[in-house]
Design an enzyme around this catalytic site. Structure first.
Site, mmCIF file in Angstrom:
data_model
loop_
_atom_site.group_PDB
_atom_site.id
_atom_site.type_symbol
_atom_site.label_atom_id
_atom_site.label_comp_id
_atom_site.label_asym_id
_atom_site.label_seq_id
_atom_site.Cartn_x
_atom_site.Cartn_y
_atom_site.Cartn_z
ATOM 1 N N HIS A 43 0.898 5.069 1.327
ATOM 2 C CA HIS A 43 0.187 5.970 2.237
ATOM 3 C C HIS A 43 0.872 7.326 2.192
ATOM 4 O O HIS A 43 2.110 7.389 2.270
ATOM 5 C CB HIS A 43 0.189 5.404 3.667
ATOM 6 C CG HIS A 43 -0.575 6.273 4.615
ATOM 7 N ND1 HIS A 43 -1.953 6.298 4.647
ATOM 8 C CD2 HIS A 43 -0.155 7.178 5.537
ATOM 9 C CE1 HIS A 43 -2.347 7.176 5.556
ATOM 10 N NE2 HIS A 43 -1.283 7.719 6.110
ATOM 11 N N ASN B 142 0.848 -1.191 0.000
ATOM 12 C CA ASN B 142 0.000 0.000 0.000
ATOM 13 C C ASN B 142 0.884 1.242 0.000
ATOM 14 O O ASN B 142 1.983 1.227 0.567
ATOM 15 C CB ASN B 142 -0.889 -0.001 1.249
ATOM 16 C CG ASN B 142 -1.807 1.213 1.319
ATOM 17 O OD1 ASN B 142 -2.498 1.540 0.357
ATOM 18 N ND2 ASN B 142 -1.790 1.903 2.444
#
Ligand code: GRF
Length: 207
Positions: free
Chosen positions: A110, A108
């Protein structure tokens, strides 16, 4: 060749950065085979379509229950069988069964320096609003493996970005995307695709 599935919800600028990096050789040994969005209007789907990449929308709104949505997402992922799942602005909570099946194979991006300004409620512009409200002088972005928590998996890469006088959340978001996200996400994918990322005792080692 690392087969990648990218999960998106919005504009897809991180997806675009990945696709450009594959095209220009910044990412080697990898290709994006599937793009999945929860949002039928996500411009990220347009970006995939323009490049002839398989793309589809699997929206929780199309299912009678969250469990049925989870099952449909898991079945779709098993059908395309990616080696790596990349969450690029994907705003839906990943089902526990998907996290378990893709442990250490799902990453991911972020838009902050984890562990700052992350976790529940910190996504998109809200991250940068928090940064400006706190008055920190440096922010940035983080690529990490996805685990059962929210933004808690082993960190792979981070890059710092200066907060400048007069920044609005939108201006800061753009700078973090340009100077950090669009750089470290392709770099992390290339490291993984070339076997240079190991996880030891919950922390990553880059060789
Ligand atoms: C942006 O807020 C970005 O910081 C975060 O997800 C949002 C959408 O990015 N990673 P994208 O343009 O859809 O890649």
């Amino acid at each position: 060749m690392l087969k990648i599935a990218v999960l998106v919800s919005g504009g897809g600028t991180n997806l675009e950065a990945i696709l450009e990096a594959v095209d220009n050789g910044t990412i080697t040994n990898a290709r994006v085979e599937t793009v999945i969005s929860n949002n039928p209007n996500a411009y990220a789907l347009e970006r995939a379509a323009k490049r002839g990449i398989a793309h589809l929308c699997i929206s929780p709104k199309d299912f009678f229950s969250r469990d049925l949505f989870h099952q449909a997402l898991l079945e779709q992922l098993r059908a395309c069988a990616p080696d790596l799942i990349v969450l690029a602005g994907y705003l839906v909570v990943i089902p526990p069964e998907v996290i378990a099946e893709y442990k250490n194979r799902m990453i991911n991006i972020h838009p902050s320096l984890i562990p700052a300004f992350c976790g529940k409620g910190y996504y998109g512009l809200k991250v940068h609003e928090g940064v400006l409200a706190r008055g920190v002088k440096v922010t940035g972005a983080t690529v990490h493996f996805v685990d059962e928590g929210t933004d808690t998996g082993p960190i792979i890469l981070q890059r710092a970005v200066a907060v400048e006088e007069g920044d609005t959340p939108e201006i800061l978001q753009r700078r973090v995307m340009e100077q950090a996200e669009w750089k470290i996400l392709p770099e992390a994918i290339d490291l993984i695709a070339n076997g240079r990322v190991r996880i030891e005792n919950g922390r990553t080692r880059i060789g």
